[in-house]
Design a protein around this motif. Structure first.
Motif, short mmCIF file in Angstrom:
data_model
loop_
_atom_site.label_atom_id
_atom_site.label_comp_id
_atom_site.label_asym_id
_atom_site.label_seq_id
_atom_site.Cartn_x
_atom_site.Cartn_y
_atom_site.Cartn_z
N ARG A 162 -1.25 4.41 -6.42
CA ARG A 162 -0.21 5.41 -6.25
C ARG A 162 -0.82 6.76 -5.90
O ARG A 162 -2.03 6.96 -6.01
CB ARG A 162 0.61 5.53 -7.53
N SER A 178 -6.10 4.30 -7.67
CA SER A 178 -5.98 2.85 -7.72
C SER A 178 -6.63 2.31 -8.99
O SER A 178 -6.99 1.14 -9.07
CB SER A 178 -6.62 2.21 -6.48
N SER A 225 -2.48 -2.62 -6.23
CA SER A 225 -1.51 -1.53 -6.30
C SER A 225 -2.17 -0.21 -6.63
O SER A 225 -3.18 -0.18 -7.33
CB SER A 225 -0.46 -1.81 -7.37
N TRP A 267 -2.40 -8.90 -4.69
CA TRP A 267 -1.92 -7.57 -4.36
C TRP A 267 -2.69 -6.53 -5.14
O TRP A 267 -2.86 -6.66 -6.35
CB TRP A 267 -0.44 -7.42 -4.68
N GLN A 289 4.10 4.78 -4.63
CA GLN A 289 3.18 3.68 -4.88
C GLN A 289 2.87 2.95 -3.59
O GLN A 289 3.68 2.93 -2.67
CB GLN A 289 3.80 2.70 -5.89
N ARG A 338 0.90 -0.79 -2.06
CA ARG A 338 0.17 -2.01 -2.38
C ARG A 338 -0.31 -2.64 -1.10
O ARG A 338 0.31 -2.53 -0.03
CB ARG A 338 0.99 -2.99 -3.23
#
Lengths: 192, 180
Positions: A52, A83, A50, A48, A38, A40
């Protein structure tokens, strides 16, 4: 009769106490998705964001008697970036960011593992991303290990590190608060 | 006046032709420009919003244009049989490419199941989503078709000019003056 008894005793001991085994190789359980890469990054400095990488593979070795000899190698398909927004992912795969056509894989290969007295460690290695290979240090915590309910043996870690995008020649300007990206690697290995 | 005749185009066909021509040129320019914008550019979000919204409206206009074309007489074409054949192939291709272009654009923005907002007035839901790398494949197709369509438009325009200046026939004029 006696030898058979001893043999079966030894066998059951070997099955019951697999953790006594020395240097063991583990395959990261991407098949069962018990592993996550992951990232961020700050959005404008206000929140934030995030995401992966969905597709990767890797393995590690870990020796309880000699943790310093542990090794890990992970290869990531950069096009699997996710995302949760198709248009953004398309942008991230394109020429402004990962250029996945030119650099379809990112790779981490460890060079050293320094375990502390607690369950933490510092994992050093080389990260290749966007065609640039640089040494990185990953702060690792061993989460746990032991037999799983299906006859296997598992060991899991989590590691975090921070990358400067410019170090990897990714220089699209997302603003002053968004020049670094945090990576979290959660891996669970199944002992081979 | 409004409808086509065998001699020429009616006002509706002419208006639709030029509306679509201007819109396609505008969307092509907007598309080229917006993908190069920096993150902090005020148009970074507005550009694509406009491109998507106008694209959806263009789709509706093109749907109506197709119905209008099929329900109206077709003016008799000028030129040699081969030219007439080629012209008709180019016209059909223009329609096919334009529809493919709009559909591929739609498939980029709806690849993750998100709907497309049209000027915040209404939204078009995603119908096909979740294919592996759908946004990348649709994006590549969208880009290639866009260049192909513009190349064909240039050919189409050159052919119209050839009719006007070399053959000196009414082909271009009838797309400007409605037939009575």
């Amino acid at each position: 009769m006696k030898t058979r008894l001893i043999t079966s005793l030894l066998l059951s001991l070997a099955i019951a106490l697999p953790s006594l085994a020395t240097a063991a190789d583990y395959t990261i359980d991407t098949k069962g998705a018990h592993a996550f890469i992951q990232f961020r990054i700050k959005h404008l400095g206000y929140s934030w964001l995030s995401g992966r990488f969905n597709t990767f593979a890797g393995s590690f070795s870990y020796d309880e008697a000699n943790p310093g000899a542990s090794k890990i190698e992970v290869t990531i398909k950069t096009a699997s970036i996710d995302s949760n927004h198709a248009e953004r992912d398309k942008h991230l795969r394109g020429k402004d960011f990962l250029e996945v056509d030119k650099f379809p894989e990112a790779r981490f290969v460890s060079t050293a593992y320094k375990q502390n007295d607690d369950n933490t460690a510092v994992l050093s290695g080389n990260l290749t991303l966007h065609g640039v290979t640089r040494p990185v240090k990953i702060a690792v915590t061993q989460i746990g290990h032991g037999p799983d309910p299906w006859g296997g043996y598992r060991r899991g870690f989590e590691g975090t590190t921070t990358l400067k995008l410019a170090d990897y020649n990714i220089d699209y300007d997302l603003g002053p608060a968004s020049r670094e990206v945090e990576l979290t690697l959660s891996v669970e290995g199944i002992r081979q | 006046m409004w409808r086509n005749t065998h001699q020429g185009y009616g006002l509706i066909s002419i208006a639709l032709h030029w509306l679509v021509a201007l819109t396609v040129a505008g969307l092509f320019a907007l598309g080229l420009w917006m993908v190069e914008l920096g993150y902090y550019d005020p148009w970074y979000r507005k550009g694509p919003d406009l491109h998507r919204s106008i694209g959806i409206l263009l789709f509706l206009v093109m749907g109506f244009r197709l119905i209008w074309r099929w329900s109206n007489p077709h003016p008799v074409s000028a030129g040699k049989p081969l030219e007439i054949k080629l012209a008709s192939i180019v016209h059909v291709l223009l329609y096919i490419l334009l529809f493919s272009l709009m559909i591929s654009g739609y498939l980029i923005s709806t690849a993750d199941g998100r709907a497309i907002d049209v000027f915040n007035l209404f939204s078009i839901p995603a119908l096909i989503s979740g294919f592996d790398n759908q946004e990348d494949i649709a994006g590549l197709v969208h880009q290639i078709i866009a260049y192909g369509l513009i190349a064909l438009v240039v050919l189409h325009a050159l052919a119209a000019l050839k009719h006007h200046f070399i053959d000196r026939d009414r082909t271009l004029k009838r797309m400007l003056n409605p037939s009575s």
